[in-house]
Design a protein around this motif. Sequence first.
Motif, PDB file in Angstrom:
ATOM      1  N   GLU A  47       0.850  -1.189   0.000  1.00 48.01           N
ATOM      2  CA  GLU A  47       0.000   0.000   0.000  1.00 48.01           C
ATOM      3  C   GLU A  47       0.883   1.236   0.000  1.00 48.01           C
ATOM      4  O   GLU A  47       1.957   1.248   0.590  1.00 48.01           O
ATOM      5  N   VAL A  51      -0.549   8.092   2.868  1.00 49.78           N
ATOM      6  CA  VAL A  51      -1.571   8.528   1.922  1.00 49.78           C
ATOM      7  C   VAL A  51      -2.318   9.759   2.434  1.00 49.78           C
ATOM      8  O   VAL A  51      -2.884  10.507   1.668  1.00 49.78           O
ATOM      9  N   ASP A  52      -2.285   9.987   3.724  1.00 52.49           N
ATOM     10  CA  ASP A  52      -3.110  11.026   4.318  1.00 52.49           C
ATOM     11  C   ASP A  52      -2.449  12.405   4.404  1.00 52.49           C
ATOM     12  O   ASP A  52      -2.851  13.222   5.210  1.00 52.49           O
ATOM     13  N   LYS A  68      -3.689  16.209  -6.444  1.00 56.29           N
ATOM     14  CA  LYS A  68      -4.258  15.010  -5.831  1.00 56.29           C
ATOM     15  C   LYS A  68      -4.265  13.852  -6.830  1.00 56.29           C
ATOM     16  O   LYS A  68      -3.912  12.716  -6.475  1.00 56.29           O
ATOM     17  N   LYS A  69      -4.619  14.141  -8.073  1.00 56.64           N
ATOM     18  CA  LYS A  69      -4.626  13.114  -9.112  1.00 56.64           C
ATOM     19  C   LYS A  69      -3.199  12.611  -9.375  1.00 56.64           C
ATOM     20  O   LYS A  69      -2.963  11.408  -9.503  1.00 56.64           O
ATOM     21  N   ARG A  71      -0.644  12.695  -7.284  1.00 53.71           N
ATOM     22  CA  ARG A  71      -0.191  11.925  -6.124  1.00 53.71           C
ATOM     23  C   ARG A  71      -0.701  10.493  -6.187  1.00 53.71           C
ATOM     24  O   ARG A  71       0.017   9.545  -5.901  1.00 53.71           O
ATOM     25  N   LYS A  72      -1.957  10.352  -6.579  1.00 58.40           N
ATOM     26  CA  LYS A  72      -2.549   9.019  -6.697  1.00 58.40           C
ATOM     27  C   LYS A  72      -1.807   8.200  -7.750  1.00 58.40           C
ATOM     28  O   LYS A  72      -1.490   7.031  -7.537  1.00 58.40           O
ATOM     29  N   ASP A  75       1.666   7.245  -6.374  1.00 59.44           N
ATOM     30  CA  ASP A  75       1.544   6.178  -5.377  1.00 59.44           C
ATOM     31  C   ASP A  75       1.257   4.834  -6.032  1.00 59.44           C
ATOM     32  O   ASP A  75       1.838   3.809  -5.654  1.00 59.44           O
ATOM     33  N   GLU A  76       0.358   4.829  -7.010  1.00 62.18           N
ATOM     34  CA  GLU A  76       0.029   3.578  -7.695  1.00 62.18           C
ATOM     35  C   GLU A  76       1.233   3.030  -8.446  1.00 62.18           C
ATOM     36  O   GLU A  76       1.480   1.830  -8.441  1.00 62.18           O
ATOM     37  N   TYR A 133       5.416  16.390  -4.246  1.00 63.25           N
ATOM     38  CA  TYR A 133       4.299  15.525  -3.856  1.00 63.25           C
ATOM     39  C   TYR A 133       3.444  16.179  -2.776  1.00 63.25           C
ATOM     40  O   TYR A 133       2.246  15.983  -2.727  1.00 63.25           O
TER      41      TYR A 133
END
Length: 151
Positions: A47, A51-52, A68-69, A71-72, A75-76, A133
């Motif tokens: 994971e 993330v927060d 935000k997009k 960062r996602k 992370d993925e 980030y």
Amino acid sequence: MDKKQNDFESSRPAVAANELGLVLQPGGSKKLAEIRRKVKTNLPPVEPANVDHEIPADLKPEIAAELKKARKLVDERIAAIMSRFPAGKQNKMFGFRYGSVDVIKRMAMNAAFKRLGMPDNQVRMRLIAGLDYYGKVSGAEETKPNSPTAE
């Protein structure tokens, strides 16, 4: 000068190599199937860490949404890359290839996307290119040579 052929080499037949399939077919061994099942269930899912993190309030809403997009996506991508490595050596092997996760998150988004091999057309990069980030202006941005000015 004429080259003479070696009679020994010309009379040898060509070698053909045949590939064999697996020694055991995938469903052929109950013990191996049980081992595979245990390994799959024991692996914890990778994971994204932290993330927060909050996006700074002083950013415009459209920039915050793009950040935000991005960062996602970062992370993925990090999780996908790490999932390919052995469980105990994920951070070390990721660090050898890409640098530590912390360093990637501290660099500018456009540089982070390049480092991770991601296309930058997934977000509006012109809005967030200089941000890291965490939404701060990045200092680890790739520098461009200064153009000479007339004095």
